[in-house]
Design a protein around this motif. Structure first.
Motif, PDB file in Angstrom:
ATOM      1  N   VAL A  21       0.842  -1.204   0.000  1.00 26.60           N
ATOM      2  CA  VAL A  21       0.000   0.000   0.000  1.00 26.60           C
ATOM      3  C   VAL A  21       0.877   1.254   0.000  1.00 26.60           C
ATOM      4  O   VAL A  21       0.661   2.187  -0.791  1.00 26.60           O
ATOM      5  N   LEU A  22       1.903   1.235   0.864  1.00 24.42           N
ATOM      6  CA  LEU A  22       2.794   2.400   0.956  1.00 24.42           C
ATOM      7  C   LEU A  22       3.586   2.583  -0.347  1.00 24.42           C
ATOM      8  O   LEU A  22       3.773   3.709  -0.817  1.00 24.42           O
ATOM      9  N   ALA A  23       4.041   1.465  -0.926  1.00 25.97           N
ATOM     10  CA  ALA A  23       4.804   1.540  -2.177  1.00 25.97           C
ATOM     11  C   ALA A  23       3.933   2.119  -3.294  1.00 25.97           C
ATOM     12  O   ALA A  23       4.393   2.939  -4.098  1.00 25.97           O
ATOM     13  N   ALA A  24       2.665   1.707  -3.332  1.00 27.92           N
ATOM     14  CA  ALA A  24       1.756   2.224  -4.355  1.00 27.92           C
ATOM     15  C   ALA A  24       1.457   3.702  -4.118  1.00 27.92           C
ATOM     16  O   ALA A  24       1.242   4.469  -5.057  1.00 27.92           O
ATOM     17  N   ALA A  25       1.470   4.093  -2.832  1.00 26.14           N
ATOM     18  CA  ALA A  25       1.199   5.494  -2.484  1.00 26.14           C
ATOM     19  C   ALA A  25       2.325   6.405  -2.956  1.00 26.14           C
ATOM     20  O   ALA A  25       2.151   7.616  -3.075  1.00 26.14           O
TER      21      ALA A  25
END
Lengths: 203, 162
Positions: A21-25
């Motif tokens: 999720v953080l990487a996609a953010a």
């Protein structure tokens, strides 16, 4: 199980779900997407994370949880998964109705769409089977085989769907999450021997 | 009385001749069928807005959409044909009016329109092109970029009379 081991397992699970999720953010593409489209994408990513938690709860592998608690959480996460997929599809629909209509009718030019739609229907069916379990009056093991088969179609369909998509998830964290989802699902199905529907045999 | 004399030389010559005739017969002559008309691609018409204005450039530019328009059959270039282009770019979604524009082919049937950088949307970095002017059958194309960082994308039309 030692407290350290228990904490490590929970931290690892939290990372496995949160890192993608953080990487996609951090994706630069987000700057060129409307909020509703971003919401739709992240609902899909969160859905993949929940797809990792689901088999672990079903198998009772998460430390510190009683069997009853695991089952209760399995239902809660199942409901959240349905909600995530509904938000995912609705958000995409608002962003580009013709693309979603193509996908739902299996005439989309993108091969991943069909996998996503198959996974969606399999997941809805698995959820429905869970809701109707008492009313259906089938024995537990045949019911579980049906629910597990639909869950497996959901997992495989979702993994192929996600891996073929470009531009939403970061590739390394996406691949790692997909492998974990497949491993967790395979282990749970194998340990439960879901295919053994005759009680007393092999259990 | 004639005797059929098969020397080694005559065998090679007739054999080679037979093989050559057979092979040339198998190869379909190019002129027989001609250049086939392009078919619309799946999803090509998604988020199409008819009658996009002819523009020098869509938005700020930086990316080039190129291609050709030819006549089905003889493959002759078609000049002055209006091609409409749209995509999800750094300046807007596919459905946004500012993401749409049109251009005309030159004397060689070639077109070239500068537009903002295409970014992946709905899982693939792709563009949309339309020929929809009435004289020929309507064609919608949806080419995919080999790499999302590409600065150009091309698509080719072969049109048949409506």
């Amino acid at each position: 199980m030692s407290l350290t081991r228990m904490i490590l397992i929970w931290v690892a699970l939290t990372c496995a779900v949160a890192v993608p999720v953080l990487a996609a953010a951090a994706s630069p593409y987000l700057a060129w997407r409307d909020p509703i489209y971003i919401l739709a994408g992240f609902a899909g990513i969160v859905g993949m994370g929940l797809l990792l938690v689901q088999p672990l709860l079903a198998g009772g592998y998460l430390p510190g949880l009683s069997t009853a608690r695991s089952r209760y959480l399995h239902r809660c996460v199942g409901a959240a998964l349905v909600a995530a997929v509904v938000i995912h599809v609705l958000g995409l629909w608002i962003t580009s109705p013709p693309d979603v209509v193509d996908a739902l009718l299996f005439v989309s030019p993108t091969p991943f769409s069909a996998w996503g739609v198959i996974a969606m229907w399999a997941m809805f069916a698995a959820a429905l089977l869970a809701l109707l379990r008492r009313r259906l009056r089938v024995r537990f093991r045949p019911w579980r085989l049906g629910h597990a088969t639909l869950a497996l179609v959901t997992v495989v369909g979702s993994v192929v769907h996600v891996m073929l998509i470009e531009g939403t998830m970061e590739i390394m964290s996406k691949t790692a999450l997909c492998i974990l989802v497949l491993l967790a699902s395979a282990k749970t199905l194998a340990d439960m021997r879901v295919w053994a529907i005759q009680p007393g045999r092999g259990s | 009385m004639t005797r059929l004399q098969m020397t080694r030389r005559s065998l090679i010559v007739t054999g080679a001749g037979t093989v050559a005739t057979g092979i040339s017969g198998l190869i379909t002559p190019a002129r027989a069928k001609g250049v086939e008309a392009t078919l619309s691609m799946r999803g090509g018409s998604n988020n199409y807005r008819p009658n996009a204005p002819i523009v020098d450039r869509i938005g700020g530019g930086g990316f080039w959409m190129t291609g050709t328009v030819r006549h089905a059959g003889d493959g002759a270039p078609l000049a002055g044909q209006r091609i409409q282009i749209w995509a999800h770019t750094t300046e807007g979604h596919e459905r946004d009016p500012q993401s749409h524009g049109a251009t005309l082919t030159d004397a060689n049937g070639e077109f070239r329109l500068e537009m903002p950088q295409i970014v992946p949307a709905f899982g693939q970095p792709h563009g949309h092109l339309a020929y929809d002017s009435g004289e020929f059958e309507t064609v919608f194309l949806r080419p995919i970029m080999a790499n999302a960082k590409d600065k150009t994308l091309s698509a080719h039309f072969v049109l048949q009379p409506a």
